[in-house]
Scaffold this active site. Sequence first.
Site, PDB file in Angstrom:
ATOM      1  N   TYR A  60       0.819  -1.207   0.000  1.00  0.00           N
ATOM      2  CA  TYR A  60       0.000   0.000   0.000  1.00  0.00           C
ATOM      3  C   TYR A  60       0.857   1.265   0.000  1.00  0.00           C
ATOM      4  O   TYR A  60       0.403   2.327  -0.427  1.00  0.00           O
ATOM      5  CB  TYR A  60      -0.910   0.033   1.236  1.00  0.00           C
ATOM      6  CG  TYR A  60      -2.228  -0.676   1.061  1.00  0.00           C
ATOM      7  CD1 TYR A  60      -2.275  -2.027   0.794  1.00  0.00           C
ATOM      8  CD2 TYR A  60      -3.422   0.021   1.171  1.00  0.00           C
ATOM      9  CE1 TYR A  60      -3.483  -2.676   0.640  1.00  0.00           C
ATOM     10  CE2 TYR A  60      -4.639  -0.619   1.023  1.00  0.00           C
ATOM     11  CZ  TYR A  60      -4.668  -1.975   0.757  1.00  0.00           C
ATOM     12  OH  TYR A  60      -5.873  -2.591   0.605  1.00  0.00           O
ATOM     13  N   LYS A 110       2.970 -15.528   2.130  1.00  0.00           N
ATOM     14  CA  LYS A 110       3.312 -16.392   1.003  1.00  0.00           C
ATOM     15  C   LYS A 110       4.831 -16.553   1.014  1.00  0.00           C
ATOM     16  O   LYS A 110       5.542 -16.087   0.115  1.00  0.00           O
ATOM     17  CB  LYS A 110       2.828 -15.769  -0.307  1.00  0.00           C
ATOM     18  CG  LYS A 110       1.332 -15.903  -0.546  1.00  0.00           C
ATOM     19  CD  LYS A 110       0.891 -17.302  -0.971  1.00  0.00           C
ATOM     20  CE  LYS A 110       1.342 -17.613  -2.378  1.00  0.00           C
ATOM     21  NZ  LYS A 110       0.983 -19.024  -2.766  1.00  0.00           N
ATOM     22  N   ASP A 112      -3.009 -18.318   0.727  1.00  0.00           N
ATOM     23  CA  ASP A 112      -4.016 -18.921  -0.158  1.00  0.00           C
ATOM     24  C   ASP A 112      -4.717 -20.080   0.539  1.00  0.00           C
ATOM     25  O   ASP A 112      -5.944 -20.249   0.435  1.00  0.00           O
ATOM     26  CB  ASP A 112      -3.395 -19.355  -1.499  1.00  0.00           C
ATOM     27  CG  ASP A 112      -2.194 -20.267  -1.344  1.00  0.00           C
ATOM     28  OD1 ASP A 112      -1.612 -20.333  -0.244  1.00  0.00           O
ATOM     29  OD2 ASP A 112      -1.820 -20.942  -2.338  1.00  0.00           O
ATOM     30  N   ASP A 123      -6.408  -7.125   3.800  1.00  0.00           N
ATOM     31  CA  ASP A 123      -7.526  -6.441   3.140  1.00  0.00           C
ATOM     32  C   ASP A 123      -8.456  -7.467   2.512  1.00  0.00           C
ATOM     33  O   ASP A 123      -9.666  -7.461   2.711  1.00  0.00           O
ATOM     34  CB  ASP A 123      -6.971  -5.487   2.067  1.00  0.00           C
ATOM     35  CG  ASP A 123      -8.089  -4.769   1.328  1.00  0.00           C
ATOM     36  OD1 ASP A 123      -9.025  -4.289   1.987  1.00  0.00           O
ATOM     37  OD2 ASP A 123      -8.020  -4.706   0.085  1.00  0.00           O
ATOM     38  N   ASP A 173     -12.289  -9.222   4.207  1.00  0.00           N
ATOM     39  CA  ASP A 173     -13.587  -9.136   3.525  1.00  0.00           C
ATOM     40  C   ASP A 173     -14.228 -10.524   3.452  1.00  0.00           C
ATOM     41  O   ASP A 173     -15.436 -10.682   3.646  1.00  0.00           O
ATOM     42  CB  ASP A 173     -13.425  -8.603   2.092  1.00  0.00           C
ATOM     43  CG  ASP A 173     -13.728  -7.111   1.991  1.00  0.00           C
ATOM     44  OD1 ASP A 173     -13.508  -6.395   2.983  1.00  0.00           O
ATOM     45  OD2 ASP A 173     -14.173  -6.671   0.913  1.00  0.00           O
TER      46      ASP A 173
END
Length: 351
Positions: free
Chosen positions: A137, A188, A221, A245, A249
Amino acid sequence: MSQTLLLLPGDGIGPEVIGEVRRVAAALTPDLTLDERDFGGISYDRHGAPITEEAIATALASDAVLMGAVGGPKWAGAPRDKRPEMGLLGLRKAMDVYANLRPALCFDALADASSLKRELVAGLDIMFVRELTGGVYFGQPRFIETLPDGQRRGIDTQVYTTSEIERVSRVAFELARGRRNKVHSLEKSNVMETGLLWREVVTDLHRRDYADVQLEHMLADNAAMQLVRQPTQFDVLLTDNLFGDVLSDEAAQLTGSLGMLPSAALGAAGKPGLYEPIHGSAPDIAGQGVANPLAAILSFEMALRWSLGRAAEADRLFAAVEAALAAGARTRDIGGALSTAEMGEAVLRAL
Ligand code: IPM
Ligand code: MG
């Protein structure tokens, strides 16, 4: 000395849901001083910037900051650095609120509103700790360039330092101790250097200071898949800005409604926290008085608890929201017909 809560209602349904927070605060904490500033698109329209220097200074001088929502189609064409979202990123950075707490809690009365089966989500109580002021970001360089052959190329940079990872990890471990004592750290590390560093720093900190907490590393993942397979296996989920982020959600939807979930962004002890419902400005229903104010009301609850030192009032407010739901109070998003104001009244009655 009286405490000050700065309200940043923002755009879309923001002012409507923050209006209900005002009513709750007047009843529950009449001694709390409420201040207010423009934020997001409305600030751009009035002052030429999504947040003014004066509003940032006011935020830094407050005891806590509570925002509604920012953005909407009206500002899609605004210059990129003046977009409402940039105001939000700028505020997070200025306040240095690096740890974003995003609870995903399934209220029993709403377990049937989830898109998963009730037996998978009943009793769900997980807490995301999302790193909020670093990573892709904010990483430099970032730009879009045109190559000699005429192609365009976009570049973002994912970057983390040891101290950035360590300070947010501490928050996750500390929180876990007050909960079910389990942290899943998500990255990851199989493909990303920042992921590898993340895993090493978390492992090291755990060994040094938090060996009593159960720690598991999980690839992000796989975590996305486990969240819909068996979400109740999780307690605290620690992750970087971008994965946090996306995954928060996903977790929010498990609980039945985005309209229910609050969040807290915290920095160093003693500094003001930034509180926000995790839903957006919902331009499709803005101005109709039908938005669910509970995420904003619960964000106020988190501000009482985490920044204002008023745990007793926070407990009362949380119980009132539970009682209102148990008594059948429902806005449209959770299968009912109450207006924003009527839901606010249901909470006030329970209080
Ligand atoms: C969030 C939002 C923001 C983010 C946007 C509005 C900048 O999606 O708080 O999750 O990406 O952090
Ligand atoms: Mg988001």
